[in-house]
Design an enzyme around this catalytic site. Structure first.
Site, PDB file in Angstrom:
ATOM      1  N   GLY A 204       7.029 -66.102  12.595  1.00  0.00           N
ATOM      2  CA  GLY A 204       7.392 -64.825  12.015  1.00  0.00           C
ATOM      3  C   GLY A 204       8.070 -65.034  10.678  1.00  0.00           C
ATOM      4  N   THR A 215      14.330 -66.847  17.211  1.00  0.00           N
ATOM      5  CA  THR A 215      13.548 -66.165  18.234  1.00  0.00           C
ATOM      6  C   THR A 215      12.148 -66.752  18.334  1.00  0.00           C
ATOM      7  OG1 THR A 215      12.806 -64.471  16.653  1.00  0.00           O
ATOM      8  CG2 THR A 215      14.799 -64.001  17.933  1.00  0.00           C
ATOM      9  N   ASN A 217       8.461 -65.598  18.904  1.00  0.00           N
ATOM     10  CA  ASN A 217       7.746 -64.333  18.702  1.00  0.00           C
ATOM     11  C   ASN A 217       6.373 -64.370  19.352  1.00  0.00           C
ATOM     12  OD1 ASN A 217       9.962 -63.672  17.107  1.00  0.00           O
ATOM     13  ND2 ASN A 217       8.955 -64.324  15.224  1.00  0.00           N
ATOM     14  N   GLU A 263      10.321 -60.537  20.560  1.00  0.00           N
ATOM     15  CA  GLU A 263      11.062 -61.595  19.866  1.00  0.00           C
ATOM     16  C   GLU A 263      12.229 -62.004  20.753  1.00  0.00           C
ATOM     17  OE1 GLU A 263      10.240 -60.441  15.252  1.00  0.00           O
ATOM     18  OE2 GLU A 263      11.931 -59.458  16.224  1.00  0.00           O
ATOM     19  N   TYR A 274       6.474 -73.335  18.586  1.00  0.00           N
ATOM     20  CA  TYR A 274       5.323 -72.754  17.897  1.00  0.00           C
ATOM     21  C   TYR A 274       4.015 -73.272  18.495  1.00  0.00           C
ATOM     22  CZ  TYR A 274       8.547 -71.039  14.363  1.00  0.00           C
ATOM     23  OH  TYR A 274       9.564 -70.375  13.717  1.00  0.00           O
ATOM     24  N   ARG A 287      19.098 -51.427  25.512  1.00  0.00           N
ATOM     25  CA  ARG A 287      19.244 -50.312  24.560  1.00  0.00           C
ATOM     26  C   ARG A 287      17.932 -50.090  23.831  1.00  0.00           C
ATOM     27  NH1 ARG A 287      19.059 -52.196  19.436  1.00  0.00           N
ATOM     28  NH2 ARG A 287      19.792 -54.332  19.030  1.00  0.00           N
ATOM     29  N   PHE A 292      19.156 -50.526  11.504  1.00  0.00           N
ATOM     30  CA  PHE A 292      20.534 -50.720  11.062  1.00  0.00           C
ATOM     31  C   PHE A 292      20.634 -50.565   9.546  1.00  0.00           C
ATOM     32  CE2 PHE A 292      20.080 -52.904  15.067  1.00  0.00           C
ATOM     33  CZ  PHE A 292      21.230 -52.518  15.753  1.00  0.00           C
TER      34      PHE A 292
END
Length: 317
Positions: A204, A215, A217, A263, A274, A287, A292
């Site tokens: 990513g 992360t 992905n 992610e 990878y 959530r 943001f």
């Protein structure tokens, strides 16, 4: 893998014919599906025949309603592993093409399930669910399968609906609805295990690594898309290790919109993944996905998410 995967229904060797089979789409292999397979397994044991599962590739919905949103609950590899764990010997993946779609219910039974020297599965038993439909126009039913069994000489079992304590029937639709509503624990109760997304780790923006939370992905691709947001997770690595983590399922509205992807930040883990295939279970919804105002606000929230996820999944490790 002990499970043998057979593609097609024509020209099969005798070793791949004559099984006691469960028939259905089995997307998710949920607890209702497991009951259908369990009854077929009893027949296989009594008949001293292999236990098979007969399903279709692609799912018939792909042929008839190709523009519908993605809906699958598992990949073929995940399905094969789930079936093998239930003791299935042979998975028959029947090509659902225009020829198959043209078969009426009787022709499907006579040509595909029974067959002759050149084609067909020569089944000895067929297990179905109470709500089975098969054949052109979905005219076949459990009762009709019983009648065909008497005519063509195979036994039939019909699994009654399996439900939770509230009387809700276990179904693939119920799993999809629970996931879309952000209730992975409800989906897990129907499946008998957590819902999991499996895929190859892609490169990513590598922004997470720069910000302190690298992360892995994975594209969502043909899976049903659960509610976008943040989840507590468990990820199974190719070598069998399971690592707790926290994941964002979404489109990254803060750092640049992308195709829906998962992610996952694997806790206390720093290895190159990878190109490897990971399977990540969605354990709890934390959530919704948010946009943001700043990277600093994003980092602060991710750290709160991680603490919450650790409290849920890390104690088991």
């Amino acid at each position: 893998m002990r499970l043998k995967i057979v593609h097609g229904w024509k020209g099969l060797p005798e070793s791949e014919r004559g099984a006691a089979v469960a028939l259905g789409n089995f997307d998710g292999v949920h607890r209702g599906h497991q009951q259908v397979i369990a009854q077929a397994a009893k027949a296989a044991l009594a008949l001293k025949r292999p236990l098979g599962v007969v399903t279709f590739d692609p799912h018939p919905r792909r042929l008839f309603r190709p523009s519908e949103p993605a809906f699958k609950l598992m990949t073929h590899d995940q399905q094969a592993r789930a079936l093998e764990a239930l003791g299935v010997d042979i998975l028959y993946l029947l090509p659902f093409d225009f020829e198959m779609a043209s078969f009426g219910d009787r022709e499907f039974v006579e040509r595909v399930l029974v067959g002759n020297d050149r084609e067909g599965l020569a089944v000895r038993h067929v297990g179905v669910g109470f709500d089975i439909s098969f054949g052109r126009g979905r005219t076949g039913s459990a009762e009709l399968m019983k009648a065909y069994g008497q005519e063509f000489g195979f036994s039939v079992s019909v699994a009654e609906p399996v439900a939770n304590r509230d009387g809700e029937k276990f179904s693939s639709t119920g799993v999809r609805d629970a996931l879309r509503d952000g209730h992975p624990e409800q989906a897990a109760r129907i499946l008998g295990r957590p819902f999991a997304i499996e895929g190859v780790v892609r490169r990513g923006q590598q922004l997470g690594r720069q910000l302190g939370f690298p992360t892995a992905n994975v594209e969502v691709e043909d899976y049903v898309v659960p509610r976008l947001g943040v989840y507590a997770t468990r990820t199974r690595l190719p070598d069998g290790r399971v690592v707790p983590g926290v994941a964002n399922l979404g489109n990254n509205p803060t750092t640049g919109m992308v195709e829906t992807r998962l992610e996952t930040w694997l806790f206390d883990f720093d290895e190159d993944l990878y190109g490897q295939v990971l399977e990540t279970e969605l354990i709890a919804f934390l959530r919704p996905e948010l946009k943001f105002d700043s990277i600093e606000a994003l980092i602060e929230q991710v750290m709160r998410d991680a603490a919450q996820a650790r409290a849920i999944v890390a104690p088991a490790f």
